[in-house]
Design a protein around this motif. Structure first.
Motif, PDB file in Angstrom:
ATOM      1  N   HIS A  53     -34.674  84.475  40.181  1.00  0.00           N
ATOM      2  CA  HIS A  53     -33.888  83.329  40.646  1.00  0.00           C
ATOM      3  C   HIS A  53     -32.621  83.819  41.359  1.00  0.00           C
ATOM      4  O   HIS A  53     -32.267  83.321  42.439  1.00  0.00           O
ATOM      5  CB  HIS A  53     -33.549  82.451  39.433  1.00  0.00           C
ATOM      6  CG  HIS A  53     -32.528  81.395  39.675  1.00  0.00           C
ATOM      7  ND1 HIS A  53     -32.669  80.424  40.643  1.00  0.00           N
ATOM      8  CD2 HIS A  53     -31.331  81.144  39.079  1.00  0.00           C
ATOM      9  CE1 HIS A  53     -31.606  79.629  40.623  1.00  0.00           C
ATOM     10  NE2 HIS A  53     -30.781  80.045  39.685  1.00  0.00           N
ATOM     11  N   TYR A  87     -25.144  81.698  47.606  1.00  0.00           N
ATOM     12  CA  TYR A  87     -23.925  82.004  46.828  1.00  0.00           C
ATOM     13  C   TYR A  87     -22.666  81.743  47.653  1.00  0.00           C
ATOM     14  O   TYR A  87     -21.562  81.820  47.145  1.00  0.00           O
ATOM     15  CB  TYR A  87     -23.944  83.487  46.397  1.00  0.00           C
ATOM     16  CG  TYR A  87     -24.107  84.422  47.569  1.00  0.00           C
ATOM     17  CD1 TYR A  87     -23.001  84.851  48.292  1.00  0.00           C
ATOM     18  CD2 TYR A  87     -25.378  84.814  48.006  1.00  0.00           C
ATOM     19  CE1 TYR A  87     -23.138  85.674  49.405  1.00  0.00           C
ATOM     20  CE2 TYR A  87     -25.530  85.628  49.116  1.00  0.00           C
ATOM     21  CZ  TYR A  87     -24.406  86.050  49.808  1.00  0.00           C
ATOM     22  OH  TYR A  87     -24.557  86.830  50.915  1.00  0.00           O
ATOM     23  N   GLY A 137     -25.618  70.038  45.937  1.00  0.00           N
ATOM     24  CA  GLY A 137     -26.903  69.948  46.633  1.00  0.00           C
ATOM     25  C   GLY A 137     -27.571  71.311  46.717  1.00  0.00           C
ATOM     26  O   GLY A 137     -26.976  72.335  46.406  1.00  0.00           O
TER      27      GLY A 137
END
Ligand code: HEM
Length: 263
Positions: free
Chosen positions: A116, A126, A226
């Motif tokens: 992940h 990130y 989101g």
């Protein structure tokens, strides 16, 4: 008429099902919250790799459930820990399965977390504004590995004992904090009964509690910010013009400035 009777019955059934849901919603707003969480807008070109976070969450839930079952039989005492593990494996109904799921699941959890994290890194997810969620992720990774380390001692066999000796000695060589950390983990000068009780408490209470809190924060940030589009997406973050929020002289956000959130 049979048709209208059926629909009346159906209506009554629907009302009976909806009543407790509406009761809860009216008093807590929880159903709206769950709906908001589940039915969010995501980019049209989300990818299978973006299910790795949910897969990690599933692995964590499996660990929590199987761990709770194991804790009903495990005895965190040097004289009976090993025997209690043997009892779980050989005598308790499906104990071998639950223990196997927990032991193998620990590796699955860590591996999924790395996959992940690699997905997040490769998608550039990130970057602004998700830096904080990356930091929360790093804490989750560190705690996840510490959870594996503390769990490894619990069977109290030779492998567990010597692996813990090596792990604590490695930590003990860290500059400044190392000796204190080693002393804290051992619960004294030697690995013994206090170490086992300490590891059990850390493994059962402290780290799972911290993990649950941090996962909650992680998911809140995912919902708030989101999901990032894949890097090859036409809708990728930065493809549309995203204004950074206006900042004052000290770098503080100006009133009313929130900035666009890249999807
Ligand atoms: C207990 C471990 C973890 C769980 C349960 C978890 C769960 C999730 C879930 C469900 C998502 C949304 C779906 C997805 O993007 O896959 C997500 C997104 C994210 N995770 Fe994690 N995660 C964990 C560990 C980590 C780690 C170790 C990092 C990085 C160091 C990380 C960084 C992120 C970031 C930056 C996002 C946003 C991605 C985006 O917007 O596309 N997570 N996480």
């Amino acid at each position: 008429m049979p048709r209208s009777r059926k629909s009346a019955r159906r209506q009554r059934m629907e009302a009976a099902i909806n009543y407790p849901i509406e009761w809860l919603e009216e008093r807590s707003g929880l159903i709206g919250g769950v709906r908001y969480f589940l039915f969010r807008k995501v980019p049209s070109d989300t990818n299978w790799m973006q299910t790795l976070g949910s897969a990690t969450l599933t692995a964590f839930i499996v660990q929590a459930v199987t761990g709770a079952i194991l804790a009903m039989y495990y005895k965190p005492d040097p004289n009976s820990a090993y025997q209690s593990i043997q009892h779980i494996t050989n005598d308790v109904w499906l104990g071998w399965l639950v223990r196997g799921m927990h032991r193998w699941g620990a590796s699955v959890f860590i591996i999924l977390m790395f996959f992940h994290m690699a997905r997040v890194f490769l998608f550039g997810a990130y970057k602004y504004p998700r830096e904080l969620n990356w930091i929360v992720g790093v804490l989750l990774l560190a705690l996840g590995m510490l959870e594996g380390f503390t769990g490894y001692l619990l069977p109290w066999d030779q492998t567990a004992y010597w692996a813990t000796v090596v792990g604590i000695n490695i930590n003990g060589t860290a500059p400044f904090l190392g000796p204190f950390l080693a002393q804290f983990l051992r619960g004294g000068a030697e690995i013994g009964p206090d170490t086992l009780a300490r590891f059990y408490s850390i493994h059962m209470l402290l780290i799972p509690g911290a993990l649950i809190g941090l996962i909650g924060l992680h998911l809140y940030l995912v919902v708030r910010l989101g999901v990032t589009s894949p890097p090859w997406s036409k809708e990728a973050a930065g493809a549309e013009r995203v204004e950074k929020p206006k900042r004052g002289r000290r770098g503080l956000l100006m009133p009313g400035a929130r900035g666009g959130i890249p999807r």
